[in-house]
Write an enzyme that holds these catalytic residues in place. Structure first.
Site, PDB file in Angstrom:
ATOM      1  N   TYR A 156      38.473 100.437  37.020  1.00 31.86           N
ATOM      2  CA  TYR A 156      37.469  99.884  37.936  1.00 31.86           C
ATOM      3  C   TYR A 156      36.053 100.312  37.563  1.00 31.86           C
ATOM      4  O   TYR A 156      35.143  99.474  37.527  1.00 31.86           O
ATOM      5  CB  TYR A 156      37.817 100.351  39.350  1.00 31.86           C
ATOM      6  CG  TYR A 156      36.796 100.057  40.420  1.00 31.86           C
ATOM      7  CD1 TYR A 156      36.707  98.789  41.000  1.00 31.86           C
ATOM      8  CD2 TYR A 156      35.941 101.055  40.895  1.00 31.86           C
ATOM      9  CE1 TYR A 156      35.788  98.529  42.012  1.00 31.86           C
ATOM     10  CE2 TYR A 156      35.022 100.796  41.899  1.00 31.86           C
ATOM     11  CZ  TYR A 156      34.951  99.539  42.457  1.00 31.86           C
ATOM     12  OH  TYR A 156      34.044  99.281  43.457  1.00 31.86           O
ATOM     13  N   LYS A 160      32.248  98.230  37.092  1.00 33.77           N
ATOM     14  CA  LYS A 160      31.047  98.390  37.924  1.00 33.77           C
ATOM     15  C   LYS A 160      29.847  98.767  37.058  1.00 33.77           C
ATOM     16  O   LYS A 160      28.726  98.337  37.313  1.00 33.77           O
ATOM     17  CB  LYS A 160      31.313  99.429  39.013  1.00 33.77           C
ATOM     18  CG  LYS A 160      32.400  98.990  40.002  1.00 33.77           C
ATOM     19  CD  LYS A 160      31.891  97.995  41.013  1.00 33.77           C
ATOM     20  CE  LYS A 160      32.347  96.598  40.857  1.00 33.77           C
ATOM     21  NZ  LYS A 160      31.891  95.700  41.934  1.00 33.77           N
TER      22      LYS A 160
HETATM   23  P1  NAP Z   1      36.871  94.117  50.600  1.00 36.49           P
HETATM   24  O1  NAP Z   1      36.583  94.415  52.038  1.00 36.49           O
HETATM   25  O2  NAP Z   1      38.266  94.266  50.087  1.00 36.49           O
HETATM   26  O3  NAP Z   1      36.324  92.653  50.293  1.00 36.49           O
HETATM   27  C1  NAP Z   1      36.488  92.095  49.022  1.00 36.49           C
HETATM   28  C2  NAP Z   1      36.054  90.658  49.073  1.00 36.49           C
HETATM   29  O4  NAP Z   1      36.186  90.114  47.751  1.00 36.49           O
HETATM   30  C3  NAP Z   1      36.919  89.811  49.983  1.00 36.49           C
HETATM   31  O5  NAP Z   1      36.135  88.856  50.633  1.00 36.49           O
HETATM   32  C4  NAP Z   1      37.884  89.142  49.007  1.00 36.49           C
HETATM   33  O6  NAP Z   1      38.334  87.855  49.432  1.00 36.49           O
HETATM   34  C5  NAP Z   1      36.981  88.957  47.804  1.00 36.49           C
HETATM   35  N1  NAP Z   1      37.766  88.789  46.585  1.00 36.49           N
HETATM   36  C6  NAP Z   1      38.662  89.643  46.033  1.00 36.49           C
HETATM   37  N2  NAP Z   1      39.191  89.104  44.922  1.00 36.49           N
HETATM   38  C7  NAP Z   1      38.625  87.885  44.778  1.00 36.49           C
HETATM   39  C8  NAP Z   1      38.767  86.845  43.840  1.00 36.49           C
HETATM   40  N3  NAP Z   1      39.602  86.960  42.800  1.00 36.49           N
HETATM   41  N4  NAP Z   1      38.031  85.719  44.011  1.00 36.49           N
HETATM   42  C9  NAP Z   1      37.183  85.588  45.054  1.00 36.49           C
HETATM   43  N5  NAP Z   1      37.002  86.545  45.984  1.00 36.49           N
HETATM   44  C10 NAP Z   1      37.730  87.677  45.840  1.00 36.49           C
HETATM   45  O7  NAP Z   1      35.998  95.061  49.649  1.00 36.49           O
HETATM   46  P2  NAP Z   1      34.503  95.604  49.726  1.00 36.49           P
HETATM   47  O8  NAP Z   1      34.594  97.068  49.828  1.00 36.49           O
HETATM   48  O9  NAP Z   1      33.685  94.858  50.694  1.00 36.49           O
HETATM   49  O10 NAP Z   1      34.036  95.269  48.232  1.00 36.49           O
HETATM   50  C11 NAP Z   1      33.040  94.341  47.916  1.00 36.49           C
HETATM   51  C12 NAP Z   1      32.357  94.770  46.641  1.00 36.49           C
HETATM   52  O11 NAP Z   1      31.743  96.042  46.856  1.00 36.49           O
HETATM   53  C13 NAP Z   1      33.295  94.955  45.443  1.00 36.49           C
HETATM   54  O12 NAP Z   1      32.701  94.408  44.290  1.00 36.49           O
HETATM   55  C14 NAP Z   1      33.404  96.470  45.307  1.00 36.49           C
HETATM   56  O13 NAP Z   1      33.638  96.849  43.978  1.00 36.49           O
HETATM   57  C15 NAP Z   1      32.040  96.895  45.791  1.00 36.49           C
HETATM   58  N6  NAP Z   1      31.986  98.281  46.238  1.00 36.49           N
HETATM   59  C16 NAP Z   1      32.677  98.701  47.337  1.00 36.49           C
HETATM   60  C17 NAP Z   1      32.597 100.037  47.729  1.00 36.49           C
HETATM   61  C18 NAP Z   1      33.339 100.569  48.920  1.00 36.49           C
HETATM   62  O14 NAP Z   1      33.388 101.805  49.082  1.00 36.49           O
HETATM   63  N7  NAP Z   1      33.900  99.742  49.788  1.00 36.49           N
HETATM   64  C19 NAP Z   1      31.805 100.935  46.997  1.00 36.49           C
HETATM   65  C20 NAP Z   1      31.121 100.467  45.894  1.00 36.49           C
HETATM   66  C21 NAP Z   1      31.201  99.137  45.529  1.00 36.49           C
HETATM   67  P3  NAP Z   1      39.722  87.646  50.246  1.00 36.49           P
HETATM   68  O15 NAP Z   1      39.829  88.821  51.190  1.00 36.49           O
HETATM   69  O16 NAP Z   1      39.500  86.334  50.918  1.00 36.49           O
HETATM   70  O17 NAP Z   1      40.819  87.645  49.234  1.00 36.49           O
END
Ligand code: NAP
Length: 253
Positions: A156, A160
Protein backbone atom coordinates in the site's frame (compact mmCIF):
# COMPACT_ATOMS: atom_id res chain seq x y z
CA UNK A 1 -18.72 29.59 -0.84
CA UNK A 2 -15.18 28.95 -2.05
CA UNK A 3 -16.35 26.68 -4.89
CA UNK A 4 -19.52 28.46 -6.00
CA UNK A 5 -20.92 26.82 -9.18
CA UNK A 6 -17.76 24.78 -9.75
CA UNK A 7 -18.11 21.18 -10.90
CA UNK A 8 -16.15 18.81 -8.67
CA UNK A 9 -15.49 15.11 -9.40
CA UNK A 10 -14.53 12.76 -6.56
CA UNK A 11 -13.59 9.09 -6.91
CA UNK A 12 -14.45 6.62 -4.15
CA UNK A 13 -17.07 8.89 -2.62
CA UNK A 14 -19.68 6.42 -1.35
CA UNK A 15 -18.13 6.53 2.13
CA UNK A 16 -15.18 7.73 4.18
CA UNK A 17 -12.90 10.56 3.10
CA UNK A 18 -14.28 10.78 -0.45
CA UNK A 19 -17.85 11.17 0.74
CA UNK A 20 -16.83 13.84 3.26
CA UNK A 21 -14.86 15.67 0.55
CA UNK A 22 -17.80 15.54 -1.88
CA UNK A 23 -20.23 16.92 0.70
CA UNK A 24 -17.66 19.47 1.88
CA UNK A 25 -17.29 20.80 -1.68
CA UNK A 26 -21.09 21.01 -2.06
CA UNK A 27 -21.24 22.97 1.21
CA UNK A 28 -18.99 25.48 -0.58
CA UNK A 29 -21.33 25.77 -3.56
CA UNK A 30 -20.11 23.03 -5.92
CA UNK A 31 -22.08 20.54 -7.99
CA UNK A 32 -20.55 17.11 -7.54
CA UNK A 33 -20.08 13.94 -9.56
CA UNK A 34 -19.04 10.91 -7.54
CA UNK A 35 -17.55 7.60 -8.53
CA UNK A 36 -17.86 4.52 -6.33
CA UNK A 37 -17.45 0.77 -6.69
CA UNK A 38 -19.90 -1.34 -4.66
CA UNK A 39 -21.72 0.65 -2.00
CA UNK A 40 -24.93 1.69 -3.81
CA UNK A 41 -26.62 2.85 -0.59
CA UNK A 42 -23.61 4.95 0.44
CA UNK A 43 -23.46 6.59 -2.98
CA UNK A 44 -27.20 7.33 -2.94
CA UNK A 45 -26.82 8.84 0.53
CA UNK A 46 -23.94 11.07 -0.64
CA UNK A 47 -26.09 12.31 -3.55
CA UNK A 48 -29.04 12.93 -1.20
CA UNK A 49 -26.89 14.88 1.26
CA UNK A 50 -25.49 17.06 -1.55
CA UNK A 51 -28.97 17.72 -2.96
CA UNK A 52 -30.17 18.62 0.54
CA UNK A 53 -27.56 21.40 0.44
CA UNK A 54 -29.23 22.76 -2.71
CA UNK A 55 -26.56 21.52 -5.11
CA UNK A 56 -26.71 19.00 -7.95
CA UNK A 57 -25.07 15.55 -7.76
CA UNK A 58 -24.88 12.30 -9.67
CA UNK A 59 -23.22 8.99 -8.81
CA UNK A 60 -21.47 6.89 -11.47
CA UNK A 61 -20.59 3.33 -10.54
CA UNK A 62 -17.29 1.91 -11.83
CA UNK A 63 -14.05 0.15 -10.92
CA UNK A 64 -11.17 2.65 -11.16
CA UNK A 65 -8.76 -0.23 -11.80
CA UNK A 66 -10.26 -0.55 -15.30
CA UNK A 67 -8.79 2.04 -17.68
CA UNK A 68 -12.16 2.52 -19.42
CA UNK A 69 -13.87 3.64 -16.18
CA UNK A 70 -12.06 6.97 -16.23
CA UNK A 71 -13.39 8.07 -19.62
CA UNK A 72 -16.91 6.95 -18.74
CA UNK A 73 -16.78 8.92 -15.47
CA UNK A 74 -15.49 12.15 -16.99
CA UNK A 75 -17.94 11.95 -19.92
CA UNK A 76 -20.84 11.40 -17.53
CA UNK A 77 -19.79 14.51 -15.60
CA UNK A 78 -19.58 16.63 -18.75
CA UNK A 79 -22.95 15.36 -20.00
CA UNK A 80 -24.58 16.14 -16.66
CA UNK A 81 -22.97 19.45 -15.68
CA UNK A 82 -20.98 20.66 -18.75
CA UNK A 83 -17.45 20.95 -17.34
CA UNK A 84 -14.85 19.53 -14.96
CA UNK A 85 -13.32 22.22 -12.73
CA UNK A 86 -11.91 20.14 -9.88
CA UNK A 87 -10.89 16.49 -9.75
CA UNK A 88 -10.29 14.67 -6.47
CA UNK A 89 -8.60 11.28 -6.82
CA UNK A 90 -9.55 9.49 -3.64
CA UNK A 91 -10.59 5.87 -4.34
CA UNK A 92 -8.26 3.44 -2.64
CA UNK A 93 -7.95 0.15 -0.79
CA UNK A 94 -5.64 -1.13 1.94
CA UNK A 95 -6.09 -4.83 2.63
CA UNK A 96 -3.62 -5.22 5.53
CA UNK A 97 -1.25 -8.16 5.02
CA UNK A 98 2.28 -9.24 6.05
CA UNK A 99 5.16 -8.87 3.58
CA UNK A 100 6.82 -12.30 3.43
CA UNK A 101 3.71 -14.15 2.29
CA UNK A 102 1.91 -11.38 0.40
CA UNK A 103 -0.43 -13.06 -2.08
CA UNK A 104 0.24 -11.76 -5.62
CA UNK A 105 -3.50 -11.11 -6.11
CA UNK A 106 -3.59 -8.67 -3.16
CA UNK A 107 -0.45 -6.89 -4.37
CA UNK A 108 -1.76 -6.65 -7.95
CA UNK A 109 -5.22 -5.44 -6.93
CA UNK A 110 -3.83 -2.77 -4.58
CA UNK A 111 -1.49 -1.44 -7.26
CA UNK A 112 -4.27 -1.51 -9.88
CA UNK A 113 -6.86 0.32 -7.78
CA UNK A 114 -4.63 2.83 -6.01
CA UNK A 115 -1.99 3.63 -8.62
CA UNK A 116 -3.21 2.61 -12.08
CA UNK A 117 -6.66 3.89 -11.15
CA UNK A 118 -5.24 7.26 -10.13
CA UNK A 119 -3.22 7.50 -13.33
CA UNK A 120 -6.15 6.77 -15.67
CA UNK A 121 -8.52 9.03 -13.77
CA UNK A 122 -6.16 11.99 -13.48
CA UNK A 123 -5.25 11.64 -17.16
CA UNK A 124 -8.92 11.65 -18.25
CA UNK A 125 -9.79 14.62 -16.03
CA UNK A 126 -6.71 16.55 -17.17
CA UNK A 127 -7.52 15.99 -20.85
CA UNK A 128 -11.01 17.38 -20.25
CA UNK A 129 -9.59 20.42 -18.41
CA UNK A 130 -7.10 21.06 -21.23
CA UNK A 131 -9.94 20.89 -23.79
CA UNK A 132 -11.95 23.39 -21.75
CA UNK A 133 -8.96 25.74 -21.72
CA UNK A 134 -9.52 27.50 -18.40
CA UNK A 135 -7.33 25.53 -16.00
CA UNK A 136 -8.44 23.49 -13.04
CA UNK A 137 -7.40 21.85 -9.80
CA UNK A 138 -6.48 18.20 -9.26
CA UNK A 139 -6.06 16.81 -5.77
CA UNK A 140 -4.88 13.30 -4.94
CA UNK A 141 -5.61 11.70 -1.60
CA UNK A 142 -2.18 10.25 -0.83
CA UNK A 143 -1.26 9.38 2.77
CA UNK A 144 1.21 9.92 5.57
CA UNK A 145 2.25 6.46 4.29
CA UNK A 146 3.89 8.21 1.34
CA UNK A 147 6.51 9.37 3.86
CA UNK A 148 6.72 6.50 6.35
CA UNK A 149 6.52 2.72 6.19
CA UNK A 150 4.04 0.22 7.55
CA UNK A 151 4.76 -3.42 8.41
CA UNK A 152 1.40 -4.66 7.12
CA UNK A 153 1.27 -2.12 4.27
CA UNK A 154 4.25 -2.98 2.04
CA UNK A 155 1.91 -3.17 -0.95
CA UNK A 156 0.00 0.00 0.00
CA UNK A 157 2.66 2.55 0.99
CA UNK A 158 4.35 2.49 -2.45
CA UNK A 159 1.00 3.32 -4.07
CA UNK A 160 0.53 6.32 -1.79
CA UNK A 161 4.08 7.53 -2.50
CA UNK A 162 3.17 6.92 -6.14
CA UNK A 163 0.10 9.15 -6.23
CA UNK A 164 2.04 11.90 -4.44
CA UNK A 165 4.77 11.55 -7.07
CA UNK A 166 2.12 11.59 -9.80
CA UNK A 167 0.92 14.98 -8.52
CA UNK A 168 4.48 16.32 -8.58
CA UNK A 169 4.99 15.24 -12.18
CA UNK A 170 1.55 16.30 -13.41
CA UNK A 171 2.02 19.68 -11.70
CA UNK A 172 4.92 20.18 -14.13
CA UNK A 173 3.18 18.63 -17.14
CA UNK A 174 -0.03 20.63 -16.66
CA UNK A 175 1.23 23.94 -15.28
CA UNK A 176 1.24 25.48 -18.76
CA UNK A 177 -2.50 24.74 -18.94
CA UNK A 178 -3.20 26.47 -15.64
CA UNK A 179 -4.00 23.16 -13.96
CA UNK A 180 -2.76 22.84 -10.39
CA UNK A 181 -1.95 19.38 -8.94
CA UNK A 182 -1.50 18.75 -5.24
CA UNK A 183 -1.88 15.96 -2.74
CA UNK A 184 -3.24 15.68 0.77
CA UNK A 185 -1.54 13.24 3.12
CA UNK A 186 -4.02 12.08 5.76
CA UNK A 187 -2.81 10.46 8.97
CA UNK A 188 -5.02 7.85 10.61
CA UNK A 189 -8.63 8.68 9.79
CA UNK A 190 -11.36 6.41 11.15
CA UNK A 191 -13.11 4.82 8.16
CA UNK A 192 -14.01 1.35 6.86
CA UNK A 193 -10.46 0.98 5.50
CA UNK A 194 -9.00 0.57 9.02
CA UNK A 195 -12.07 -0.46 11.06
CA UNK A 196 -10.69 -3.94 11.76
CA UNK A 197 -7.22 -2.64 12.59
CA UNK A 198 -8.60 -0.05 15.01
CA UNK A 199 -11.00 -2.46 16.72
CA UNK A 200 -8.19 -3.16 19.22
CA UNK A 201 -8.71 -0.53 21.97
CA UNK A 202 -5.08 -0.70 23.10
CA UNK A 203 -3.90 0.08 19.59
CA UNK A 204 -6.37 2.97 19.28
CA UNK A 205 -5.21 4.45 22.58
CA UNK A 206 -1.56 4.04 21.61
CA UNK A 207 -2.10 5.74 18.24
CA UNK A 208 -4.20 8.58 19.64
CA UNK A 209 -1.55 9.09 22.35
CA UNK A 210 1.11 9.61 19.66
CA UNK A 211 -0.87 12.32 17.91
CA UNK A 212 -0.11 15.84 19.21
CA UNK A 213 -3.73 16.94 18.68
CA UNK A 214 -4.78 13.99 20.87
CA UNK A 215 -7.25 12.12 18.68
CA UNK A 216 -7.58 10.01 15.55
CA UNK A 217 -8.89 11.82 12.50
CA UNK A 218 -12.41 11.75 11.08
CA UNK A 219 -13.31 11.98 7.37
CA UNK A 220 -14.56 15.55 7.68
CA UNK A 221 -11.06 16.64 8.81
CA UNK A 222 -10.03 16.28 5.16
CA UNK A 223 -12.87 18.35 3.70
CA UNK A 224 -11.38 21.76 4.57
CA UNK A 225 -7.88 21.06 3.20
CA UNK A 226 -9.37 19.61 -0.01
CA UNK A 227 -11.72 22.59 -0.48
CA UNK A 228 -8.77 24.93 0.09
CA UNK A 229 -6.58 23.23 -2.53
CA UNK A 230 -9.54 23.12 -4.94
CA UNK A 231 -10.28 26.82 -4.53
CA UNK A 232 -8.68 30.00 -5.81
CA UNK A 233 -7.30 30.61 -2.32
CA UNK A 234 -4.64 28.11 -3.42
CA UNK A 235 -4.15 29.70 -6.87
CA UNK A 236 -0.31 29.68 -6.59
CA UNK A 237 -0.06 26.25 -4.94
CA UNK A 238 0.92 23.35 -7.19
CA UNK A 239 3.10 20.29 -6.73
CA UNK A 240 2.58 20.57 -2.97
CA UNK A 241 1.67 17.99 -0.34
CA UNK A 242 -0.39 18.89 2.71
CA UNK A 243 -0.16 16.62 5.76
CA UNK A 244 -3.53 16.32 7.55
CA UNK A 245 -2.52 14.12 10.46
CA UNK A 246 -2.97 15.98 13.75
CA UNK A 247 0.82 16.32 13.88
CA UNK A 248 1.53 12.57 13.87
CA UNK A 249 4.35 12.76 11.32
CA UNK A 250 6.49 15.23 13.22
CA UNK A 251 6.15 13.39 16.55
CA UNK A 252 9.20 11.14 16.62
CA UNK A 253 9.12 10.25 20.32
P1 NAP B 1 -13.12 3.82 2.70
O1 NAP B 1 -14.00 4.41 3.76
O2 NAP B 1 -12.94 2.34 2.65
O3 NAP B 1 -13.62 4.36 1.30
C1 NAP B 1 -13.00 3.95 0.12
C2 NAP B 1 -13.79 4.46 -1.05
O4 NAP B 1 -13.11 4.06 -2.25
C3 NAP B 1 -15.18 3.88 -1.12
O5 NAP B 1 -16.08 4.85 -1.58
C4 NAP B 1 -15.03 2.76 -2.15
O6 NAP B 1 -16.22 2.49 -2.90
C5 NAP B 1 -14.01 3.37 -3.08
N1 NAP B 1 -13.33 2.34 -3.86
C6 NAP B 1 -12.59 1.29 -3.41
N2 NAP B 1 -12.16 0.55 -4.45
C7 NAP B 1 -12.64 1.14 -5.57
C8 NAP B 1 -12.55 0.85 -6.94
N3 NAP B 1 -11.86 -0.21 -7.38
N4 NAP B 1 -13.19 1.67 -7.82
C9 NAP B 1 -13.89 2.74 -7.39
N5 NAP B 1 -14.01 3.07 -6.09
C10 NAP B 1 -13.39 2.27 -5.20
O7 NAP B 1 -11.63 4.39 2.83
P2 NAP B 1 -11.04 5.83 3.18
O8 NAP B 1 -10.28 5.68 4.43
O9 NAP B 1 -12.06 6.89 3.07
O10 NAP B 1 -9.98 5.96 1.99
C11 NAP B 1 -10.06 6.91 0.97
C12 NAP B 1 -8.67 7.26 0.51
O11 NAP B 1 -7.95 7.83 1.61
C13 NAP B 1 -7.83 6.06 0.04
O12 NAP B 1 -7.12 6.41 -1.13
C14 NAP B 1 -6.86 5.84 1.19
O13 NAP B 1 -5.65 5.28 0.74
C15 NAP B 1 -6.68 7.25 1.70
N6 NAP B 1 -6.20 7.32 3.07
C16 NAP B 1 -6.96 6.88 4.11
C17 NAP B 1 -6.46 6.97 5.41
C18 NAP B 1 -7.24 6.49 6.61
O14 NAP B 1 -6.65 6.41 7.70
N7 NAP B 1 -8.52 6.19 6.50
C19 NAP B 1 -5.19 7.52 5.64
C20 NAP B 1 -4.46 7.96 4.56
C21 NAP B 1 -4.98 7.87 3.28
P3 NAP B 1 -17.28 1.34 -2.46
O15 NAP B 1 -17.34 1.39 -0.96
O16 NAP B 1 -18.52 1.79 -3.15
O17 NAP B 1 -16.73 0.05 -2.96
Amino acid sequence: MLLKDKVVLVTGASQGIGKAAAIGCARHGADVVINYHGDDAGAADAVAQIEALGRRAIAVKGDVAEASTAGVFVRAAVEAFGVVDVFVNNAGICPFHAFLDMPPEILERTLRVNLHGAYYMVQAAANQMVRQGHGGSIIAVSSISALVGGEMQTHYTPTKAGVHSLMQSTAIALGKHGIRCNSVLPGTIETAINREDLADQNKRDYMAGRIPLGRLGEPDDLAGPIVFLASDLARYVTGAALLVDGGAFVNLQ
